[in-house]
Write a protein that holds these residues in place. Structure first.
Motif, PDB file in Angstrom:
ATOM      1  N   TYR A 142     -20.396  -3.937 -11.799  1.00 41.53           N
ATOM      2  CA  TYR A 142     -21.768  -4.428 -11.842  1.00 41.53           C
ATOM      3  C   TYR A 142     -22.344  -4.140 -13.226  1.00 41.53           C
ATOM      4  CZ  TYR A 142     -22.607   0.564 -10.940  1.00 41.53           C
ATOM      5  OH  TYR A 142     -22.603   1.941 -11.008  1.00 41.53           O
ATOM      6  N   SER A 143     -23.316  -4.943 -13.628  1.00 40.05           N
ATOM      7  CA  SER A 143     -23.939  -4.769 -14.946  1.00 40.05           C
ATOM      8  C   SER A 143     -25.350  -4.211 -14.782  1.00 40.05           C
ATOM      9  CB  SER A 143     -23.976  -6.097 -15.706  1.00 40.05           C
ATOM     10  OG  SER A 143     -24.728  -7.059 -15.001  1.00 40.05           O
ATOM     11  N   VAL A 144     -25.718  -3.341 -15.733  1.00 37.52           N
ATOM     12  CA  VAL A 144     -27.053  -2.735 -15.743  1.00 37.52           C
ATOM     13  C   VAL A 144     -27.530  -2.638 -17.196  1.00 37.52           C
ATOM     14  CG1 VAL A 144     -28.460  -0.736 -15.133  1.00 37.52           C
ATOM     15  CG2 VAL A 144     -26.472  -1.320 -13.735  1.00 37.52           C
ATOM     16  N   ASP A 145     -28.554  -3.396 -17.543  1.00 38.44           N
ATOM     17  CA  ASP A 145     -29.161  -3.301 -18.874  1.00 38.44           C
ATOM     18  C   ASP A 145     -28.143  -3.437 -20.004  1.00 38.44           C
ATOM     19  OD1 ASP A 145     -31.564  -2.758 -17.528  1.00 38.44           O
ATOM     20  OD2 ASP A 145     -31.195  -0.587 -17.585  1.00 38.44           O
ATOM     21  N   GLY A 146     -27.223  -4.359 -19.866  1.00 33.91           N
ATOM     22  CA  GLY A 146     -26.233  -4.589 -20.917  1.00 33.91           C
ATOM     23  C   GLY A 146     -24.976  -3.758 -20.790  1.00 33.91           C
ATOM     24  N   ASP A 147     -24.987  -2.758 -19.895  1.00 37.67           N
ATOM     25  CA  ASP A 147     -23.774  -1.975 -19.622  1.00 37.67           C
ATOM     26  C   ASP A 147     -23.082  -2.550 -18.390  1.00 37.67           C
ATOM     27  OD1 ASP A 147     -24.187  -0.118 -21.683  1.00 37.67           O
ATOM     28  OD2 ASP A 147     -25.551   1.059 -20.431  1.00 37.67           O
ATOM     29  N   VAL A 148     -21.775  -2.375 -18.321  1.00 43.36           N
ATOM     30  CA  VAL A 148     -21.007  -2.797 -17.142  1.00 43.36           C
ATOM     31  C   VAL A 148     -20.249  -1.581 -16.620  1.00 43.36           C
ATOM     32  CG1 VAL A 148     -19.225  -4.303 -16.214  1.00 43.36           C
ATOM     33  CG2 VAL A 148     -20.736  -5.143 -18.025  1.00 43.36           C
ATOM     34  N   TYR A 149     -20.398  -1.294 -15.325  1.00 46.46           N
ATOM     35  CA  TYR A 149     -19.749  -0.133 -14.712  1.00 46.46           C
ATOM     36  C   TYR A 149     -18.775  -0.563 -13.616  1.00 46.46           C
ATOM     37  CZ  TYR A 149     -23.256   2.793 -16.993  1.00 46.46           C
ATOM     38  OH  TYR A 149     -24.041   3.414 -17.920  1.00 46.46           O
ATOM     39  N   PHE A 150     -17.676   0.166 -13.524  1.00 44.86           N
ATOM     40  CA  PHE A 150     -16.738  -0.035 -12.430  1.00 44.86           C
ATOM     41  C   PHE A 150     -17.247   0.754 -11.228  1.00 44.86           C
ATOM     42  CE2 PHE A 150     -13.089   0.813  -9.777  1.00 44.86           C
ATOM     43  CZ  PHE A 150     -12.346  -0.357  -9.851  1.00 44.86           C
ATOM     44  N   SER A 151     -17.236   0.116 -10.055  1.00 45.73           N
ATOM     45  CA  SER A 151     -17.707   0.758  -8.836  1.00 45.73           C
ATOM     46  C   SER A 151     -16.531   1.412  -8.113  1.00 45.73           C
ATOM     47  CB  SER A 151     -18.393  -0.265  -7.922  1.00 45.73           C
ATOM     48  OG  SER A 151     -18.855   0.350  -6.732  1.00 45.73           O
ATOM     49  N   VAL A 152     -16.410   2.728  -8.250  1.00 51.90           N
ATOM     50  CA  VAL A 152     -15.251   3.417  -7.687  1.00 51.90           C
ATOM     51  C   VAL A 152     -15.232   3.368  -6.158  1.00 51.90           C
ATOM     52  CG1 VAL A 152     -14.941   4.961  -9.667  1.00 51.90           C
ATOM     53  CG2 VAL A 152     -16.465   5.639  -7.808  1.00 51.90           C
ATOM     54  N   GLU A 153     -16.405   3.259  -5.536  1.00 54.29           N
ATOM     55  CA  GLU A 153     -16.453   3.224  -4.071  1.00 54.29           C
ATOM     56  C   GLU A 153     -15.862   1.932  -3.519  1.00 54.29           C
ATOM     57  OE1 GLU A 153     -20.088   5.823  -2.444  1.00 54.29           O
ATOM     58  OE2 GLU A 153     -20.735   4.113  -3.672  1.00 54.29           O
ATOM     59  N   LYS A 154     -15.771   0.896  -4.374  1.00 53.54           N
ATOM     60  CA  LYS A 154     -15.203  -0.377  -3.926  1.00 53.54           C
ATOM     61  C   LYS A 154     -13.678  -0.353  -3.958  1.00 53.54           C
ATOM     62  CE  LYS A 154     -19.031  -2.792  -3.335  1.00 53.54           C
ATOM     63  NZ  LYS A 154     -19.413  -3.901  -4.226  1.00 53.54           N
ATOM     64  N   PHE A 155     -13.106   0.709  -4.538  1.00 48.55           N
ATOM     65  CA  PHE A 155     -11.644   0.791  -4.682  1.00 48.55           C
ATOM     66  C   PHE A 155     -11.132   1.959  -3.843  1.00 48.55           C
ATOM     67  CE2 PHE A 155      -7.680   1.856  -7.017  1.00 48.55           C
ATOM     68  CZ  PHE A 155      -7.070   0.602  -6.953  1.00 48.55           C
ATOM     69  N   PRO A 156     -10.695   1.718  -2.613  1.00 43.22           N
ATOM     70  CA  PRO A 156     -10.309   2.784  -1.675  1.00 43.22           C
ATOM     71  C   PRO A 156      -9.183   3.689  -2.180  1.00 43.22           C
ATOM     72  CG  PRO A 156     -10.529   0.680  -0.539  1.00 43.22           C
ATOM     73  CD  PRO A 156     -10.594   0.376  -2.003  1.00 43.22           C
ATOM     74  N   ASP A 157      -8.307   3.154  -3.041  1.00 48.49           N
ATOM     75  CA  ASP A 157      -7.165   3.938  -3.516  1.00 48.49           C
ATOM     76  C   ASP A 157      -7.489   4.794  -4.731  1.00 48.49           C
ATOM     77  OD1 ASP A 157      -5.433   3.141  -1.573  1.00 48.49           O
ATOM     78  OD2 ASP A 157      -4.522   1.532  -2.734  1.00 48.49           O
ATOM     79  N   TYR A 158      -8.763   4.861  -5.111  1.00 46.25           N
ATOM     80  CA  TYR A 158      -9.119   5.643  -6.295  1.00 46.25           C
ATOM     81  C   TYR A 158      -8.729   7.109  -6.096  1.00 46.25           C
ATOM     82  CZ  TYR A 158     -11.709   7.238 -10.369  1.00 46.25           C
ATOM     83  OH  TYR A 158     -12.039   7.769 -11.588  1.00 46.25           O
ATOM     84  N   GLY A 159      -7.950   7.640  -7.037  1.00 49.69           N
ATOM     85  CA  GLY A 159      -7.469   9.022  -6.950  1.00 49.69           C
ATOM     86  C   GLY A 159      -6.022   9.137  -6.551  1.00 49.69           C
ATOM     87  N   ARG A 160      -5.334   8.009  -6.366  1.00 55.73           N
ATOM     88  CA  ARG A 160      -3.969   8.076  -5.857  1.00 55.73           C
ATOM     89  C   ARG A 160      -2.985   8.668  -6.866  1.00 55.73           C
ATOM     90  NH1 ARG A 160      -2.619   1.575  -5.700  1.00 55.73           N
ATOM     91  NH2 ARG A 160      -1.715   1.371  -7.791  1.00 55.73           N
TER      92      ARG A 160
END
Length: 469
Positions: free
Chosen positions: A104-122
């Motif tokens: 998602y983008s916020v004020d010209g920055d773009v962030y990856f949403s870790v909660e949308k990726f269930p395997d984060y931390g594998r």
């Protein structure tokens, strides 16, 4: 074998010093990509201190690094991409991730949403709830989750920037590696390397964003090297124990440094010390002197007249050595085991060359040729094969003289003084000369043809080795 191996590497990695060569030795086609980060916070801060353009500063250091790799006999990569040359690919991947609902983008920055990726931390084994705000991740109230990481950063005054759909800015640290690896190797490839400190968050984030851009993304093997320590203490500028490759090879031959690095398994910490470097330098001199002597002996015989057969003991010895080489290298690149296994064939060559029993052995010259061939093969695969034995032996002597703060003429003068002392039966004076030279790493060797010298581990360091063992 026609299979291909593709590998990505972001920085100097001891495990990769001979990986490409070994895979090629096995018959694989290897595509090796070594990427450079030439746009990031630290580079920009350093460029401001120096009053230099960040991209120019990065380019200069990239060129210096590449030269260091040449010194260390590292094979050149198939491709060497830099972030500043790959903005279209980076922007395209960020767009893919957003379109797939992972950013998602916020004020010209773009962030990856870790909660949308269930395997984060594998990869690291960390759970999302363990990633608390303020630890490795900057606190930003605009984020949906504290662990969300930047794919694109809005431009700040005085920093380099590029145009994007979200406004002018520059890429986050992690996205660049995913975009460049996809550009050169595709979304699925075989090996990805880096330091152990990159497991989290860098490589963890790479997996997340690459899979978010393409759900078929996959890397078969992640290999991570240990840290460099100095006298068992972690190397860092703050401790004042930081040094560069150039500083090391000013006193030690690059191939001695390479042998030292290969003497530690890549996953283990590499403990740099003068004791270790002196030992590696002494060892590599012995290896090349043995092969030089072997080559000299073989040059006195017509290869055409050599027999096709070699003694069974020689066959067994060579087969055992080669089996150790293949087994150890195939078992997670255990280069220390291979280096240790060099001892037996080297000892056998010296026995064949210099002992009474060895000189009488049947098919002696054929055995020497066979041992020389297998050792050249293995050393080439390890990246330790010089162009000329005589040249590198002289280079190793020159480095030893520099460490001893002597010239060769001064050493030869000392040899003449010692020879005169021995003729005059001044044995105490003779022993003092020998010991004084040995103290600074110059060993004298007496033979019926006279006295010569060779580099050696200085006496004080030998005593350290004894106390350590």
């Amino acid at each position: 074998m026609t299979s291909a191996i593709s590998a990505m590497l972001g920085s100097m990695l001891p495990s990769m010093f001979c990986t490409g060569r070994y895979l090629r030795h096995l018959g694989y086609q290897v595509t090796y990509v070594r990427n450079f980060t030439d746009v990031d916070d630290k580079i920009i801060a350093r460029a401001k201190e120096l009053g230099e353009d960040p991209i120019s500063l990065s380019r200069r250091y990239c060129e210096e690094f590449s030269q260091d790799m040449v010194y260390l006999h590292c094979l050149p990569p198939s491709a060497e991409p830099r972030v500043s040359d790959h903005m279209p690919q980076i922007l395209h991947m960020i767009k893919q991730i957003i379109e797939n609902g992972y950013a998602y983008s916020v004020d010209g920055d773009v962030y990856f949403s870790v909660e949308k990726f269930p395997d984060y931390g594998r990869l690291s084994g960390r759970k999302l709830e363990d990633n608390r705000a303020g630890e490795r991740v900057a606190v930003d109230s605009r984020k949906k989750h504290p662990a969300d990481f930047a794919l694109w950063k809005t431009a700040k005054e005085g920093e380099p920037f590029w145009d994007s759909p979200w406004g002018p800015g520059r890429p986050g640290w992690h996205i660049e590696c995913s975009a460049m690896s996809a550009a050169y190797l595709g979304y699925s490839f075989d090996i990805h390397g880096g330091g152990m400190d990159l497991v989290f968050p860098h490589h963890e984030n790479e997996i997340a964003q690459s899979c978010a851009a393409c759900n078929h993304s996959n890397i078969s093997y992640w290999i991570h090297n240990g840290f460099v320590t100095v006298d068992s203490e972690k190397m860092s500028k703050s401790l004042g124990n930081f040094f560069t490759i150039r500083q090391v090879i000013d006193l030690y031959h690059p191939l001695a440094l390479r042998l030292f690095l290969l003497g530690t398994h890549y996953q283990s910490p590499i403990n740099y010390s003068d004791v270790q470097l002196e030992s590696a330098s002494d060892r590599i001199f012995y290896i090349y002197q043995t092969l030089h002597d072997c080559e000299s002996a073989l040059s006195q015989h017509d290869v055409v007249t050599l027999k096709d057969t070699i003694p069974p003991d020689t066959v067994n010895s060579i087969n055992n050595f080669y089996n150790v080489f293949v087994t150890s290298m195939s078992d997670d690149l255990h280069t220390p085991v291979v280096l240790a296994a060099l001892s037996d064939p080297l000892k056998t060559i010296n026995d064949l060359l210099h002992t009474r029993k060895g000189k009488k052995q049947e098919l002696r010259i054929e055995s020497l040729a066979a041992f020389g061939k297998i050792l050249r093969n293995v050393l080439s695969t390890l990246g330790l094969m010089p162009e000329s034995y005589s040249e590198i032996l002289q280079q190793l002597r020159d480095k030893a003289l520099k460490r001893a703060k002597l010239t060769e003429d001064q050493v030869l003068q000392k040899i003449d003084e010692r020879t005169a002392a021995r003729k005059n039966m001044e044995y105490e004076r003779s022993d003092i000369i020998r010991k004084d030279l040995a103290a600074v790493g110059i060993a004298l060797m007496d033979s019926p043809d006279g006295t010569t010298w060779r580099p050696a581990v200085p006496l004080a360091i030998q005593e350290q080795q004894v106390s350590i063992t």
